[in-house]
Design a protein around this motif. Structure first.
Motif, short mmCIF file in Angstrom:
data_model
loop_
_atom_site.label_atom_id
_atom_site.label_comp_id
_atom_site.label_asym_id
_atom_site.label_seq_id
_atom_site.Cartn_x
_atom_site.Cartn_y
_atom_site.Cartn_z
N ILE A 319 0.82 -1.21 0.00
CA ILE A 319 0.00 0.00 0.00
C ILE A 319 0.85 1.26 0.00
CG2 ILE A 319 -1.65 1.35 1.36
CD1 ILE A 319 -2.84 -1.30 2.31
N PHE A 320 1.91 1.27 0.85
CA PHE A 320 2.72 2.49 0.99
C PHE A 320 3.93 2.45 0.06
CE2 PHE A 320 0.47 2.04 5.04
CZ PHE A 320 -0.17 3.28 5.10
N SER A 321 3.64 2.27 -1.22
CA SER A 321 4.70 2.30 -2.24
C SER A 321 4.33 3.34 -3.28
CB SER A 321 4.85 0.93 -2.90
OG SER A 321 3.72 0.62 -3.70
N LEU A 322 5.33 3.85 -3.97
CA LEU A 322 5.08 4.91 -4.95
C LEU A 322 4.22 4.44 -6.13
CD1 LEU A 322 8.51 6.80 -4.99
CD2 LEU A 322 6.35 7.52 -3.96
N PRO A 323 4.44 3.22 -6.67
CA PRO A 323 3.56 2.78 -7.76
C PRO A 323 2.09 2.71 -7.33
CG PRO A 323 5.55 1.45 -7.73
CD PRO A 323 5.56 2.28 -6.48
N THR A 324 1.85 2.26 -6.09
CA THR A 324 0.48 2.23 -5.60
C THR A 324 -0.06 3.65 -5.44
OG1 THR A 324 0.88 0.15 -4.44
CG2 THR A 324 -1.03 1.42 -3.74
N LEU A 325 0.79 4.58 -5.01
CA LEU A 325 0.38 5.98 -4.89
C LEU A 325 -0.11 6.52 -6.22
CD1 LEU A 325 0.19 8.71 -3.42
CD2 LEU A 325 2.60 9.08 -4.00
N THR A 326 0.55 6.13 -7.31
CA THR A 326 0.12 6.57 -8.64
C THR A 326 -1.29 6.09 -8.93
OG1 THR A 326 2.38 6.57 -9.50
CG2 THR A 326 0.60 6.42 -11.11
N LEU A 327 -1.56 4.81 -8.65
CA LEU A 327 -2.89 4.27 -8.88
C LEU A 327 -3.94 5.01 -8.04
CD1 LEU A 327 -2.05 0.45 -8.74
CD2 LEU A 327 -2.40 1.83 -10.79
N LEU A 328 -3.60 5.27 -6.79
CA LEU A 328 -4.54 5.95 -5.89
C LEU A 328 -4.81 7.38 -6.37
CD1 LEU A 328 -3.23 4.88 -2.34
CD2 LEU A 328 -4.83 3.70 -3.84
N ALA A 329 -3.75 8.08 -6.75
CA ALA A 329 -3.90 9.48 -7.14
C ALA A 329 -4.72 9.63 -8.42
CB ALA A 329 -2.52 10.12 -7.33
N THR A 330 -4.44 8.78 -9.41
CA THR A 330 -5.15 8.91 -10.68
C THR A 330 -6.60 8.47 -10.57
OG1 THR A 330 -4.22 6.75 -11.31
CG2 THR A 330 -3.09 8.72 -12.13
N TYR A 331 -6.87 7.43 -9.77
CA TYR A 331 -8.26 7.00 -9.61
C TYR A 331 -9.03 7.96 -8.72
CZ TYR A 331 -11.87 3.48 -10.19
OH TYR A 331 -13.02 2.82 -10.57
N PHE A 332 -8.34 8.59 -7.76
CA PHE A 332 -8.93 9.67 -6.97
C PHE A 332 -9.51 10.72 -7.91
CE2 PHE A 332 -8.55 13.91 -5.20
CZ PHE A 332 -8.96 13.80 -3.87
N CYS A 333 -8.77 11.02 -8.96
CA CYS A 333 -9.19 12.06 -9.91
C CYS A 333 -10.31 11.57 -10.83
CB CYS A 333 -8.01 12.50 -10.77
SG CYS A 333 -6.70 13.34 -9.86
N SER A 334 -10.09 10.44 -11.50
CA SER A 334 -11.02 10.03 -12.55
C SER A 334 -12.34 9.53 -11.99
CB SER A 334 -10.37 8.96 -13.44
OG SER A 334 -10.01 7.81 -12.69
#
Length: 528
Positions: A319-334
């Motif tokens: 969960i606390f990895s940068l690739p997962t952060l990307t998924l979270l951030a982009t889905y937060f938006c879309s």
């Protein structure tokens, strides 16, 4: 490579080719419910569609009918929307771990049944407090998205999983559009043809989604398996038996696989080229393997992809990895933007074009959700095409291509929202045209996101799917809070959300799509 990029229409109804190593389908028989892969695909998207329908059954009738009947203010409506998404966020966080523990099918069934109960109780609401409580518990149904995606990932190979996830989610998200058509239509029928008062009619309409939800849950229980190899609890033992069968068939001495090593990037993707209709022991693909080391690499990749029971340290690292952060951030938006827009679009149309009335505004707002059936799959399919173009040469570059595609969709969607917010069209044609643009880039972005999810932490796919899906709900809550304090100033809300989406996508665009350790192992392998 041309074979990898080809598509046969007959694959929609023919029995799919099966990857001999992981038993996942390499095509999507979406029109063949008699085939187990087609049946799982059908019930994945149908279950999510019915859940989405009930989840968003209130907004179409909140524009006029329920608002007047319960004497609601605009703030009351906004608060009910926020509470609904809050429940979904909580369920999605736990649904991911539940999928990894008991399997996506039973998680799906549990969420459907839990959400059906408050749906049936919608008619008991008499005041604002009752509405808030009920919408919170109906929001449980939004959590069905997680088992929907995890279930399809369990049955479809990485060469088509982007399309499978996107089609399932796209068709499911159409429930948010269908509800804008169906709920006002059922309400109008009950009032004008059955003679019910509006006070009674809107309550009776919720019986329809309740019945369909329970029927769908029963179909999942009695007609589908947990995984392509049977019960979820037996998946590890099944993989071990397949490895032992490999040793016996090829004459290799058995190896101790108690501690399976993590694969390199190339090993992770190499298995995707072994599709065949044959059984594992008859597979011509296995005969084509040059030596034991090569086969060990492929089977190690298959074993590592096997979903594991969540642990504290493993979950924390994932969960606390940068690739997962990307998924979270982009889905937060879309998806966050999509949920927010679904909540108030009919009201926006009714505000700018009062001549449409409640039903007309709802019908036009329905288009935004219905376009998911086309636009979200496009996002996943394009991601698959990008990946397959590199799978035999440089799979890691294919994953980078998926990520770049995701950010492009996000940035352009933000630009469309910014334009609507600054222009605030007062004519129907420009408004509806711009909203089609918003729908394309937001919904295709959702599909592209979950085409990338299976590549990041395959062994924790449910967990990552859960937190990613929850981030979409968090985005919806944040954007609805903007709406809460914007009142009826919809253009202001649009441009604020647009700016946020553009900034967030740019901020995470340079993060690698896979964990650092996987990339380092790939480099070491190439250097040998």
């Amino acid at each position: 490579m041309s074979g990898a990029l080809s598509f046969r229409v007959s694959s929609l109804w023919n029995a799919p080719q099966i990857n001999a190593i992981n038993q996942k389908a390499t095509s999507i028989p979406g029109l063949n419910p008699f085939n187990v892969y087609g049946r799982v695909f059908l019930l994945s998207w149908w279950g999510f569609l019915i859940a989405f329908w009930s989840w968003y059954a209130f907004p179409p009738l909140l524009v006029v009918t329920i608002k007047q009947d319960l004497h609601l203010s605009q703030a009351d409506i906004a608060n009910s929307n926020i509470l609904s998404l809050t429940a979904t966020l909580i369920v999605r966080l736990f649904a991911g771990a539940a999928c990894d523990t008991i399997g996506p099918r039973w998680t799906f069934v549990a969420i459907l049944v839990a959400g059906a109960i408050p749906t049936a109780l919608a008619g008991t609401v008499t005041d604002v407090r009752g509405l808030l409580v009920l919408r919170f518990f109906v929001g449980i149904l939004g959590g069905t998205f997680i088992p929907c995606q995890v279930w399809t990932t369990a049955f479809f190979d990485k060469t088509v999983v982007g399309a499978a996830n996107a089609w399932a989610a796209g068709f499911g998200n159409m429930g948010g559009g269908i509800t804008y058509f169906v709920m006002p239509a059922v309400f109008d029928s009950l009032v004008h043809k059955q003679g019910l008062t509006p006070h009674v009619a809107w309550r009776v309409t919720f019986v329809v989604p309740f019945v369909l939800i329970i029927f769908t849950a029963l179909l999942m229980i009695f007609t589908c398996p947990d995984t392509p190899t049977g019960k979820w609890s037996a998946r590890v033992a099944t993989t071990k038996r397949r490895l032992e069968a490999r040793d016996n068939y090829l004459g290799f001495p058995g190896a101790d696989r108690t501690h399976t090593k993590s694969p390199t990037a190339n090993q992770e993707y190499e298995m995707s080229s072994l599709g065949t209709r044959a059984s594992p022991l008859e597979s011509p693909s296995l005969n084509e393997v040059a030596n034991k080391d090569q086969l060990d690499d492929i089977l190690t990749a298959a074993s590592w992809e096997l979903v594991q029971r969540p642990t504290y340290h493993g979950s924390k690292d994932a969960i606390f990895s940068l690739p997962t952060l990307t998924l979270l951030a982009t889905y937060f938006c879309s998806f966050g933007a999509e949920l927010c827009i679904n909540s108030f679009l009919a009201a926006y149309y009714h505000h700018n074009f009062p001549s449409l009335g409640q039903t007309g505004a709802g019908n036009w707002a329905a288009m935004f959700g219905l376009l998911n059936g086309i636009f979200r799959p496009i996002g996943g399919m394009v991601s698959d095409v990008i990946y397959r173009a590199y799978v035999n040469r440089d799979p890691a570059r294919g994953v980078w291509g998926k990520k770049a595609h995701l950010h492009i969709l996000g940035i352009v969607s933000g630009a469309f929202l910014l334009i609507i917010g600054l222009v605030n069209p007062t004519k129907q044609a420009p408004m509806f045209g711009l909203m089609v643009g918003v729908a394309f880039f937001i919904e295709a972005g959702n599909g592209a996101n979950f085409a990338l999810v299976p590549h990041v932490y395959p062994a924790s796919n449910g967990l990552i799917s859960g937190v990613t899906g929850a981030s979409g709900c968090l985005g919806g809550i944040v954007f609805l809070i903007v709406n809460r304090y914007s009142g009826s100033d919809y253009p202001r809300m649009y441009w604020i959300i647009g700016v946020m989406i553009i900034a967030i996508n740019l901020g995470v665009s340079f993060i690698p799509p896979v964990p650092k350790e996987k990339a380092e192992k790939k480099k070491r392998t190439e250097g040998q």
